[in-house]
Design a protein around this motif. Structure first.
Motif, PDB file in Angstrom:
ATOM      1  N   LEU A  51       2.000  -1.391   7.708  1.00  0.00           N
ATOM      2  CA  LEU A  51       2.831  -2.215   6.832  1.00  0.00           C
ATOM      3  C   LEU A  51       1.964  -3.097   5.948  1.00  0.00           C
ATOM      4  N   LYS A  52       2.364  -3.243   4.685  1.00  0.00           N
ATOM      5  CA  LYS A  52       1.699  -4.178   3.782  1.00  0.00           C
ATOM      6  C   LYS A  52       2.064  -5.596   4.216  1.00  0.00           C
ATOM      7  N   GLN A  55       5.595  -6.664   3.617  1.00  0.00           N
ATOM      8  CA  GLN A  55       6.540  -6.023   4.537  1.00  0.00           C
ATOM      9  C   GLN A  55       6.548  -6.717   5.894  1.00  0.00           C
ATOM     10  N   ARG A  56       5.384  -7.139   6.347  1.00  0.00           N
ATOM     11  CA  ARG A  56       5.280  -7.857   7.617  1.00  0.00           C
ATOM     12  C   ARG A  56       6.035  -9.181   7.531  1.00  0.00           C
ATOM     13  N   ARG A  58       8.398 -10.059   5.401  1.00  0.00           N
ATOM     14  CA  ARG A  58       9.839  -9.829   5.279  1.00  0.00           C
ATOM     15  C   ARG A  58      10.468  -9.523   6.630  1.00  0.00           C
ATOM     16  N   LYS A  59       9.765  -8.755   7.433  1.00  0.00           N
ATOM     17  CA  LYS A  59      10.249  -8.402   8.766  1.00  0.00           C
ATOM     18  C   LYS A  59      10.417  -9.660   9.622  1.00  0.00           C
TER      19      LYS A  59
END
Length: 104
Positions: A51-52, A55-56, A58-59
């Motif tokens: 994951l970029k 993305q991390r 946002r998660k």
């Protein structure tokens, strides 16, 4: 809401971290005592592999959306895979002092 407990239990349940450090940094800011508003989260998890950074984050933000909609004003995220954490020497940069409010 006990913010620290919420953050820890939520991230432990969904991301199975190898390392999780949740620090209340509210005392470093111009907020009332006991505000639970400023947090620094260091999390090391295999689930971040591939994951970029965005993305991390946002998660994690999605998982913590309840706290972010309530008492949490600021969330400093340090998200790593176990390999990245090892390469960093298992450390993060200290947070800077607050520059806002009447502390200037």
């Amino acid at each position: 809401m006990q913010v620290k407990s919420f953050i820890e239990s939520t991230l432990n349940a969904h991301l199975s971290p190898v390392t999780l450090n949740v620090l209340d940094e509210s005392h470093m800011h111009n907020v009332p005592s006991g505000a639970q508003s400023h947090w620094k989260v260091t999390i090391v998890s295999e689930s971040f592999t591939g994951l970029k950074l965005i993305q991390r984050h946002r998660k994690v933000n999605e998982l913590l959306s309840e706290a972010l909609a309530g008492p949490v004003h600021a969330l400093s995220l340090h998200t790593y895979t176990p390999n990245e954490w090892e390469k960093r020497g298992k450390s993060v940069v200290p947070s800077p002092n607050c520059m806002g409010g009447d502390k200037n």
